[in-house]
Scaffold this motif. Structure first.
Motif, PDB file in Angstrom:
ATOM      1  N   ALA A 170       0.835  -1.206   0.000  1.00 49.96           N
ATOM      2  CA  ALA A 170       0.000   0.000   0.000  1.00 49.96           C
ATOM      3  C   ALA A 170       0.867   1.252   0.000  1.00 49.96           C
ATOM      4  O   ALA A 170       1.911   1.292   0.643  1.00 49.96           O
ATOM      5  N   ALA A 171       0.413   2.262  -0.728  1.00 49.67           N
ATOM      6  CA  ALA A 171       1.047   3.578  -0.659  1.00 49.67           C
ATOM      7  C   ALA A 171       0.653   4.203   0.674  1.00 49.67           C
ATOM      8  O   ALA A 171      -0.290   3.759   1.330  1.00 49.67           O
ATOM      9  N   THR A 172       1.356   5.237   1.080  1.00 53.59           N
ATOM     10  CA  THR A 172       1.052   5.931   2.328  1.00 53.59           C
ATOM     11  C   THR A 172       0.872   7.408   2.041  1.00 53.59           C
ATOM     12  O   THR A 172       1.682   8.008   1.330  1.00 53.59           O
ATOM     13  N   VAL A 173      -0.192   7.997   2.577  1.00 51.25           N
ATOM     14  CA  VAL A 173      -0.402   9.439   2.483  1.00 51.25           C
ATOM     15  C   VAL A 173      -0.040  10.041   3.836  1.00 51.25           C
ATOM     16  O   VAL A 173      -0.598   9.659   4.862  1.00 51.25           O
ATOM     17  N   HIS A 174       0.932  10.939   3.839  1.00 56.77           N
ATOM     18  CA  HIS A 174       1.341  11.653   5.039  1.00 56.77           C
ATOM     19  C   HIS A 174       0.682  13.023   4.950  1.00 56.77           C
ATOM     20  O   HIS A 174       0.894  13.742   3.976  1.00 56.77           O
ATOM     21  N   VAL A 175      -0.120  13.393   5.943  1.00 52.00           N
ATOM     22  CA  VAL A 175      -0.891  14.629   5.830  1.00 52.00           C
ATOM     23  C   VAL A 175      -1.085  15.281   7.191  1.00 52.00           C
ATOM     24  O   VAL A 175      -1.242  14.603   8.205  1.00 52.00           O
ATOM     25  N   GLY A 223      -3.565  32.420   8.427  1.00 51.86           N
ATOM     26  CA  GLY A 223      -4.769  31.911   9.058  1.00 51.86           C
ATOM     27  C   GLY A 223      -5.607  31.014   8.174  1.00 51.86           C
ATOM     28  O   GLY A 223      -6.565  30.415   8.628  1.00 51.86           O
ATOM     29  N   GLN A 224      -5.256  30.912   6.917  1.00 52.34           N
ATOM     30  CA  GLN A 224      -6.012  30.088   5.990  1.00 52.34           C
ATOM     31  C   GLN A 224      -5.643  28.624   6.223  1.00 52.34           C
ATOM     32  O   GLN A 224      -4.469  28.277   6.235  1.00 52.34           O
ATOM     33  N   PRO A 225      -6.633  27.741   6.415  1.00 56.69           N
ATOM     34  CA  PRO A 225      -6.303  26.334   6.605  1.00 56.69           C
ATOM     35  C   PRO A 225      -5.516  25.795   5.405  1.00 56.69           C
ATOM     36  O   PRO A 225      -5.952  25.904   4.270  1.00 56.69           O
ATOM     37  N   THR A 226      -4.345  25.260   5.682  1.00 54.26           N
ATOM     38  CA  THR A 226      -3.490  24.727   4.636  1.00 54.26           C
ATOM     39  C   THR A 226      -3.129  23.293   4.973  1.00 54.26           C
ATOM     40  O   THR A 226      -2.492  23.033   5.984  1.00 54.26           O
ATOM     41  N   LEU A 227      -3.566  22.385   4.146  1.00 58.02           N
ATOM     42  CA  LEU A 227      -3.285  20.969   4.320  1.00 58.02           C
ATOM     43  C   LEU A 227      -2.020  20.659   3.529  1.00 58.02           C
ATOM     44  O   LEU A 227      -1.931  20.980   2.341  1.00 58.02           O
ATOM     45  N   VAL A 228      -1.024  20.089   4.179  1.00 59.13           N
ATOM     46  CA  VAL A 228       0.246  19.783   3.521  1.00 59.13           C
ATOM     47  C   VAL A 228       0.567  18.307   3.694  1.00 59.13           C
ATOM     48  O   VAL A 228       0.133  17.672   4.655  1.00 59.13           O
ATOM     49  N   GLY A 229       1.326  17.765   2.753  1.00 60.73           N
ATOM     50  CA  GLY A 229       1.724  16.375   2.897  1.00 60.73           C
ATOM     51  C   GLY A 229       2.388  15.822   1.660  1.00 60.73           C
ATOM     52  O   GLY A 229       2.732  16.562   0.738  1.00 60.73           O
ATOM     53  N   TRP A 230       2.545  14.507   1.653  1.00 57.73           N
ATOM     54  CA  TRP A 230       3.151  13.815   0.528  1.00 57.73           C
ATOM     55  C   TRP A 230       2.664  12.376   0.499  1.00 57.73           C
ATOM     56  O   TRP A 230       2.121  11.869   1.478  1.00 57.73           O
ATOM     57  N   VAL A 231       2.856  11.752  -0.646  1.00 60.66           N
ATOM     58  CA  VAL A 231       2.522  10.343  -0.825  1.00 60.66           C
ATOM     59  C   VAL A 231       3.823   9.588  -1.005  1.00 60.66           C
ATOM     60  O   VAL A 231       4.718  10.027  -1.719  1.00 60.66           O
ATOM     61  N   SER A 232       3.946   8.441  -0.324  1.00 52.41           N
ATOM     62  CA  SER A 232       5.120   7.608  -0.515  1.00 52.41           C
ATOM     63  C   SER A 232       4.683   6.182  -0.854  1.00 52.41           C
ATOM     64  O   SER A 232       3.650   5.739  -0.363  1.00 52.41           O
TER      65      SER A 232
END
Length: 163
Positions: A43-48, A76-85
């Motif tokens: 499975a891939a992994t989403v880091h968020v 103040g703007q909600p910012t979702l950050v992450g990566w897929v591995s």
């Protein structure tokens, strides 16, 4: 150069509909996001996570953001950050955005699912705006899988908009 994706422009109108009392359809996390046991692909992994402060309530992490006024800046703007591995640069992720409204989670926007391409190094950053103070929302990121990796586990990230 890192590209940024803004959901709020197209979904802000939907968020304002919520304030007027419309009743959008309910939606749950799609079952298609769970990796199936029948596949031998890893499975891939989403880091968020959200960029910003948080508070944990009953085991759920809530990020807090002040009401964002479009056209000001991203503070103040909600910012979702992450990566897929492993690295899936250029492949798609799906974003689900829901708001707690009259005792139930409801979709924000039509369609209820937005698709975005992953940036260089398989990263993403997504801005959300258009919700009024007092709303609690959740965002889910899904990677559907490919020929090398099965779908990533789907989890919700929660945030609350304050004044």
């Amino acid at each position: 150069m890192k590209l940024r994706t803004t959901i709020g422009t197209t979904l802000a109108a939907a968020a304002s509909v919520l304030a007027l009392g419309a009743s959008p359809a309910l939606a749950a996390a799609p079952a298609a996001h769970a990796a199936t046991a029948a596949t031998a692909r890893p499975a891939a992994t989403v880091h968020v996570s959200f960029a910003g402060g948080y508070k944990t309530v009953n085991g759920v992490r809530y990020y807090h953001f002040k009401h964002y006024v479009p056209g000001s800046n991203t503070t103040g703007q909600p910012t979702l950050v992450g990566w897929v591995s492993p690295n899936k640069t250029g492949e798609n992720i799906k974003t689900y955005w829901q708001v707690w409204y009259h005792g139930a989670w409801v979709n924000v926007g039509q369609p209820a699912v937005a698709t975005f391409k992953l940036h260089q190094n398989s990263t993403f950053d997504i801005f959300f705006h258009g919700l009024k103070a007092g709303y609690t929302a959740r965002v889910g990121i899904a990677y559907q899988g490919d020929s090398k990796n099965s779908a990533a586990k789907f989890t919700w990230q929660y945030y609350h908009v304050t004044k």
